[in-house]
Write a protein that holds these residues in place. Structure first.
Motif, PDB file in Angstrom:
ATOM      1  N   VAL A 169     -59.102 -28.184 -14.417  1.00  0.00           N
ATOM      2  CA  VAL A 169     -57.902 -27.354 -14.388  1.00  0.00           C
ATOM      3  C   VAL A 169     -58.073 -26.148 -15.309  1.00  0.00           C
ATOM      4  CG1 VAL A 169     -56.297 -29.191 -13.793  1.00  0.00           C
ATOM      5  CG2 VAL A 169     -56.840 -28.799 -16.186  1.00  0.00           C
ATOM      6  N   SER A 170     -57.437 -25.060 -14.925  1.00  0.00           N
ATOM      7  CA  SER A 170     -57.433 -23.840 -15.731  1.00  0.00           C
ATOM      8  C   SER A 170     -56.047 -23.664 -16.345  1.00  0.00           C
ATOM      9  CB  SER A 170     -57.748 -22.640 -14.836  1.00  0.00           C
ATOM     10  OG  SER A 170     -57.600 -21.421 -15.518  1.00  0.00           O
ATOM     11  N   PRO A 171     -55.980 -23.200 -17.606  1.00  0.00           N
ATOM     12  CA  PRO A 171     -57.076 -22.640 -18.412  1.00  0.00           C
ATOM     13  C   PRO A 171     -57.786 -23.661 -19.299  1.00  0.00           C
ATOM     14  CG  PRO A 171     -55.002 -22.219 -19.490  1.00  0.00           C
ATOM     15  CD  PRO A 171     -54.652 -22.936 -18.210  1.00  0.00           C
ATOM     16  N   GLU A 172     -57.354 -24.907 -19.290  1.00  0.00           N
ATOM     17  CA  GLU A 172     -57.897 -25.891 -20.229  1.00  0.00           C
ATOM     18  C   GLU A 172     -59.400 -26.087 -20.086  1.00  0.00           C
ATOM     19  OE1 GLU A 172     -57.225 -30.585 -21.531  1.00  0.00           O
ATOM     20  OE2 GLU A 172     -56.107 -29.729 -19.867  1.00  0.00           O
ATOM     21  N   HIS A 173     -59.897 -26.083 -18.862  1.00  0.00           N
ATOM     22  CA  HIS A 173     -61.312 -26.381 -18.626  1.00  0.00           C
ATOM     23  C   HIS A 173     -62.105 -25.143 -18.238  1.00  0.00           C
ATOM     24  CE1 HIS A 173     -59.639 -30.598 -17.521  1.00  0.00           C
ATOM     25  NE2 HIS A 173     -59.797 -30.458 -18.826  1.00  0.00           N
TER      26      HIS A 173
ATOM     27  N   SER B  68     -49.718 -26.811   1.575  1.00  0.00           N
ATOM     28  CA  SER B  68     -49.791 -25.596   2.379  1.00  0.00           C
ATOM     29  C   SER B  68     -50.472 -24.441   1.644  1.00  0.00           C
ATOM     30  CB  SER B  68     -48.390 -25.170   2.820  1.00  0.00           C
ATOM     31  OG  SER B  68     -47.566 -24.911   1.683  1.00  0.00           O
ATOM     32  N   GLY B  69     -50.331 -24.376   0.330  1.00  0.00           N
ATOM     33  CA  GLY B  69     -50.915 -23.263  -0.413  1.00  0.00           C
ATOM     34  C   GLY B  69     -52.318 -23.506  -0.917  1.00  0.00           C
TER      35      GLY B  69
ATOM     36  N   LEU C  21     -56.454 -25.604  -5.785  1.00  0.00           N
ATOM     37  CA  LEU C  21     -55.035 -25.952  -5.766  1.00  0.00           C
ATOM     38  C   LEU C  21     -54.288 -25.073  -6.768  1.00  0.00           C
ATOM     39  CD1 LEU C  21     -56.920 -28.808  -5.888  1.00  0.00           C
ATOM     40  CD2 LEU C  21     -54.759 -29.725  -5.071  1.00  0.00           C
ATOM     41  N   PRO C  22     -53.592 -24.048  -6.312  1.00  0.00           N
ATOM     42  CA  PRO C  22     -52.880 -23.150  -7.229  1.00  0.00           C
ATOM     43  C   PRO C  22     -51.540 -23.727  -7.661  1.00  0.00           C
ATOM     44  CG  PRO C  22     -52.588 -22.417  -4.979  1.00  0.00           C
ATOM     45  CD  PRO C  22     -53.509 -23.606  -4.911  1.00  0.00           C
ATOM     46  N   ALA C  23     -50.993 -23.151  -8.724  1.00  0.00           N
ATOM     47  CA  ALA C  23     -49.634 -23.469  -9.202  1.00  0.00           C
ATOM     48  C   ALA C  23     -49.414 -24.968  -9.355  1.00  0.00           C
ATOM     49  CB  ALA C  23     -48.590 -22.884  -8.250  1.00  0.00           C
ATOM     50  N   LEU C  24     -50.297 -25.619 -10.116  1.00  0.00           N
ATOM     51  CA  LEU C  24     -50.160 -27.065 -10.330  1.00  0.00           C
ATOM     52  C   LEU C  24     -48.990 -27.363 -11.265  1.00  0.00           C
ATOM     53  CD1 LEU C  24     -53.806 -28.351 -10.834  1.00  0.00           C
ATOM     54  CD2 LEU C  24     -52.384 -28.542  -8.803  1.00  0.00           C
ATOM     55  N   PRO C  25     -48.078 -28.237 -10.857  1.00  0.00           N
ATOM     56  CA  PRO C  25     -47.009 -28.638 -11.768  1.00  0.00           C
ATOM     57  C   PRO C  25     -47.511 -29.587 -12.851  1.00  0.00           C
ATOM     58  CG  PRO C  25     -46.812 -29.829  -9.704  1.00  0.00           C
ATOM     59  CD  PRO C  25     -47.894 -28.809  -9.516  1.00  0.00           C
ATOM     60  N   SER C  26     -48.587 -30.342 -12.532  1.00  0.00           N
ATOM     61  CA  SER C  26     -49.164 -31.262 -13.513  1.00  0.00           C
ATOM     62  C   SER C  26     -50.549 -31.690 -13.037  1.00  0.00           C
ATOM     63  CB  SER C  26     -48.281 -32.502 -13.696  1.00  0.00           C
ATOM     64  OG  SER C  26     -48.425 -33.388 -12.613  1.00  0.00           O
ATOM     65  N   ARG C  27     -51.286 -32.292 -13.938  1.00  0.00           N
ATOM     66  CA  ARG C  27     -52.616 -32.790 -13.611  1.00  0.00           C
ATOM     67  C   ARG C  27     -52.541 -33.920 -12.583  1.00  0.00           C
ATOM     68  NH1 ARG C  27     -56.643 -34.674 -18.374  1.00  0.00           N
ATOM     69  NH2 ARG C  27     -56.025 -32.597 -19.087  1.00  0.00           N
ATOM     70  N   ALA C  28     -51.397 -34.566 -12.480  1.00  0.00           N
ATOM     71  CA  ALA C  28     -51.240 -35.676 -11.550  1.00  0.00           C
ATOM     72  C   ALA C  28     -51.496 -35.263 -10.110  1.00  0.00           C
ATOM     73  CB  ALA C  28     -49.837 -36.275 -11.680  1.00  0.00           C
ATOM     74  N   VAL C  29     -51.267 -33.989  -9.791  1.00  0.00           N
ATOM     75  CA  VAL C  29     -51.514 -33.506  -8.427  1.00  0.00           C
ATOM     76  C   VAL C  29     -52.996 -33.608  -8.080  1.00  0.00           C
ATOM     77  CG1 VAL C  29     -51.353 -31.512  -6.878  1.00  0.00           C
ATOM     78  CG2 VAL C  29     -49.517 -31.970  -8.516  1.00  0.00           C
ATOM     79  N   LEU C  30     -53.854 -33.315  -9.056  1.00  0.00           N
ATOM     80  CA  LEU C  30     -55.290 -33.448  -8.835  1.00  0.00           C
ATOM     81  C   LEU C  30     -55.664 -34.899  -8.560  1.00  0.00           C
ATOM     82  CD1 LEU C  30     -56.833 -31.140 -11.601  1.00  0.00           C
ATOM     83  CD2 LEU C  30     -56.828 -30.743  -9.146  1.00  0.00           C
TER      84      LEU C  30
ATOM     85  N   GLY D 142     -51.738 -37.215 -18.417  1.00  0.00           N
ATOM     86  CA  GLY D 142     -51.010 -36.089 -18.980  1.00  0.00           C
ATOM     87  C   GLY D 142     -51.061 -34.849 -18.128  1.00  0.00           C
ATOM     88  N   SER D 143     -50.279 -33.894 -18.555  1.00  0.00           N
ATOM     89  CA  SER D 143     -50.247 -32.590 -17.893  1.00  0.00           C
ATOM     90  C   SER D 143     -50.720 -31.545 -18.865  1.00  0.00           C
ATOM     91  CB  SER D 143     -48.805 -32.275 -17.439  1.00  0.00           C
ATOM     92  OG  SER D 143     -48.740 -30.954 -16.997  1.00  0.00           O
ATOM     93  N   PRO D 144     -51.829 -30.821 -18.569  1.00  0.00           N
ATOM     94  CA  PRO D 144     -52.354 -29.830 -19.487  1.00  0.00           C
ATOM     95  C   PRO D 144     -51.373 -28.698 -19.682  1.00  0.00           C
ATOM     96  CG  PRO D 144     -53.416 -29.642 -17.353  1.00  0.00           C
ATOM     97  CD  PRO D 144     -52.551 -30.859 -17.294  1.00  0.00           C
ATOM     98  N   GLN D 145     -51.269 -28.267 -20.915  1.00  0.00           N
ATOM     99  CA  GLN D 145     -50.329 -27.205 -21.243  1.00  0.00           C
ATOM    100  C   GLN D 145     -50.726 -25.907 -20.551  1.00  0.00           C
ATOM    101  OE1 GLN D 145     -47.599 -27.613 -23.072  1.00  0.00           O
ATOM    102  NE2 GLN D 145     -46.964 -25.502 -22.760  1.00  0.00           N
ATOM    103  N   GLY D 146     -49.808 -25.374 -19.754  1.00  0.00           N
ATOM    104  CA  GLY D 146     -50.042 -24.073 -19.138  1.00  0.00           C
ATOM    105  C   GLY D 146     -51.024 -24.086 -17.990  1.00  0.00           C
ATOM    106  N   ALA D 147     -51.308 -25.269 -17.399  1.00  0.00           N
ATOM    107  CA  ALA D 147     -52.254 -25.325 -16.289  1.00  0.00           C
ATOM    108  C   ALA D 147     -51.719 -24.535 -15.104  1.00  0.00           C
ATOM    109  CB  ALA D 147     -52.499 -26.776 -15.880  1.00  0.00           C
ATOM    110  N   GLU D 148     -52.556 -23.667 -14.527  1.00  0.00           N
ATOM    111  CA  GLU D 148     -52.127 -22.834 -13.410  1.00  0.00           C
ATOM    112  C   GLU D 148     -52.928 -23.097 -12.146  1.00  0.00           C
ATOM    113  OE1 GLU D 148     -52.573 -18.891 -14.833  1.00  0.00           O
ATOM    114  OE2 GLU D 148     -50.870 -18.978 -16.190  1.00  0.00           O
ATOM    115  N   LEU D 149     -54.128 -23.585 -12.307  1.00  0.00           N
ATOM    116  CA  LEU D 149     -55.019 -23.687 -11.163  1.00  0.00           C
ATOM    117  C   LEU D 149     -55.872 -24.942 -11.284  1.00  0.00           C
ATOM    118  CD1 LEU D 149     -56.166 -22.051  -8.657  1.00  0.00           C
ATOM    119  CD2 LEU D 149     -57.944 -21.280 -10.229  1.00  0.00           C
TER     120      LEU D 149
END
Length: 414
Positions: free
Chosen positions: A106-110, A48-49, A64-73, A3-10
């Motif tokens: 991931v933030s802000p969930e964790h 790059s970021g 890793l900033p500006a994550l579109p989803s948890r899948a990137v992690l 899944g992708s955490p709601q509102g994950a930013e970082l």
């Protein structure tokens, strides 16, 4: 993990990549090059970021900033596993088996607080290791069910003494111009069992969770003063820096504890420097904090701002905290040679700090070219693997002797 955490930013990944160097003998220079090579490989795997931070002893932190989803992690951890999970690692004609583990959060969930987020990532790594996996994303249940975490909590109570105590390692800080080593930073290390080093963020996280911060500070101040006394007895005039959390400035006993430790070991306060971390959390307008800062200044210890240039640790902090030093955050140092923006930031920090009579140290210096560039910009002190990783006190004394000899007889440091 789908899944992708709601509102994950970082996102944060804590990675432990441990080459088995016990099968061969590596020189100090080889060890530095090995760490540097692994860092270069990790950097190539990131977007790059993204940002990469070396914590020492084969431990890394990836932001890793500006994550579109948890899948990137998950993808990032898989990429790391593909490179380092295939043992052995080729280095200098040697084949080094790799012990690899990752944890992510991931933030802000964790956790919205950066330090809490990093702790969550390390807890995930510990949980993955316990279950024999290569990586995991943090879940709250890990703290309740992880046998590994319970063992660490149990052993930490005995880590202030006994056979496997906490240790204060020292990393040199070298004059950028003349190369003299007249300072060092004390860094926490814990070898829980032979060969198993627990990551400092995990140790500090457990200390806070178990309500042991006051006890830890007593230990830290005493060991810092003891290290200074040993260095003085060996004939070295070294200023030692230790980290002080912003929250410690709310503890009215801190100045007294520091003064008692220095008095016990007969050390002048001028030889101790307190690097204040998380300065954006310091409300120096509050009566308690203002009083602690005033008493520290009257005591005569030096004050420094750690990780300068990040968050809210800007020039306004220099005015309110009245520090003698700032440390340029390593995120502006690692790419100094390739990033004009980072070079401009470092140059601005150095220039403005000097106008205010504040010394500047750059951490994360990993090669001679970066050291030379920082010296040209006017940086006062340099710190990083280019000179040495953090060392146990006996090893640091031996390093100092070799280093001094190498300055007199170039080429003798190995």
């Amino acid at each position: 993990m789908d899944g992708s955490p709601q509102g994950a930013e970082l996102g944060v990944i804590a990675a432990s990549i441990q080459p088995n160097i016990s099968i061969c003998r590596l020189s100090l220079e080889q060890g530095r090059r090995l760490e540097s090579e692994m860092g270069v490989i990790l950097k190539r795997l990131l977007r790059s970021g993204d940002s990469l931070f070396a914590l020492g002893r084969g431990e890394w932190l990836i932001v890793l900033p500006a994550l579109p989803s948890r899948a990137v992690l998950t993808l990032a951890m898989l990429k790391i596993e593909q490179v380092f999970g295939e043992s052995p690692f080729q280095f200098d004609g040697l084949e080094l088996p790799i012990q690899f583990i990752c944890g992510a959060a991931v933030s802000p969930e964790h956790g919205e607080d950066p330090s809490y987020l990093v702790q969550s990532a390390w807890i995930a790594a510990l949980d993955a290791q316990q279950r024999g996996e290569r990586g995991a994303i943090y879940d709250k249940s890990m703290e309740r069910t992880s046998p590994r975490l319970a063992v660490l909590e149990r052993d930490l109570h005995g880590a202030f003494g006994g056979d496997r105590p906490l240790q204060l390692f020292l990393q040199p800080k070298v004059h950028a111009i003349d190369g003299e080593c007249d300072a060092a930073e004390g860094l926490l290390r814990w070898e829980r069992v032979p060969g198993e080093w627990v990551a400092p963020p995990v140790v500090l996280g457990l200390i806070d969770r178990l309500g042991m911060r006051h006890r830890f500070n007593r230990w830290l101040f005493q060991h810092a003063a003891q290290a200074l006394a040993r260095l003085d007895a060996e004939g070295f005039d070294i200023t030692l820096s230790i980290n002080l959390s912003a929250t410690d400035l709310y503890d009215a006993e801190v100045p007294d504890l520091i003064g008692q430790a220095l008095s016990t070991w007969g050390m002048p306060p001028r030889k101790l420097c307190l690097e204040i971390t998380e300065t954006d959390m310091v409300d120096d307008a509050r009566e308690g904090v203002a009083d602690v800062l005033c008493r520290l200044r009257l005591l005569g210890v030096k004050l420094s701002i750690d990780d300068f240039g990040t968050g809210f640790s800007g020039m306004s902090r220099l005015k309110h905290l009245s520090v003698q030093e700032v440390k340029i955050d390593r995120s502006f140092v690692v790419d100094l040679l390739s990033s004009e923006r980072d070079r401009e930031i470092a140059s601005s920090i150095i220039e403005l700090s000097h106008r205010l009579g504040v010394m500047v140290t750059a951490e994360g210096v990993e090669d001679a070219e970066t050291a030379a560039a920082l010296a040209a910009l006017g940086c006062n002190h340099l710190q990083g693997f280019h000179f040495s990783p953090a060392l146990a006190l006996d090893d640091f004394v031996a390093w100092l002797r070799r280093y001094d000899a190498s300055r007199i007889h170039p080429g003798s440091l190995s």
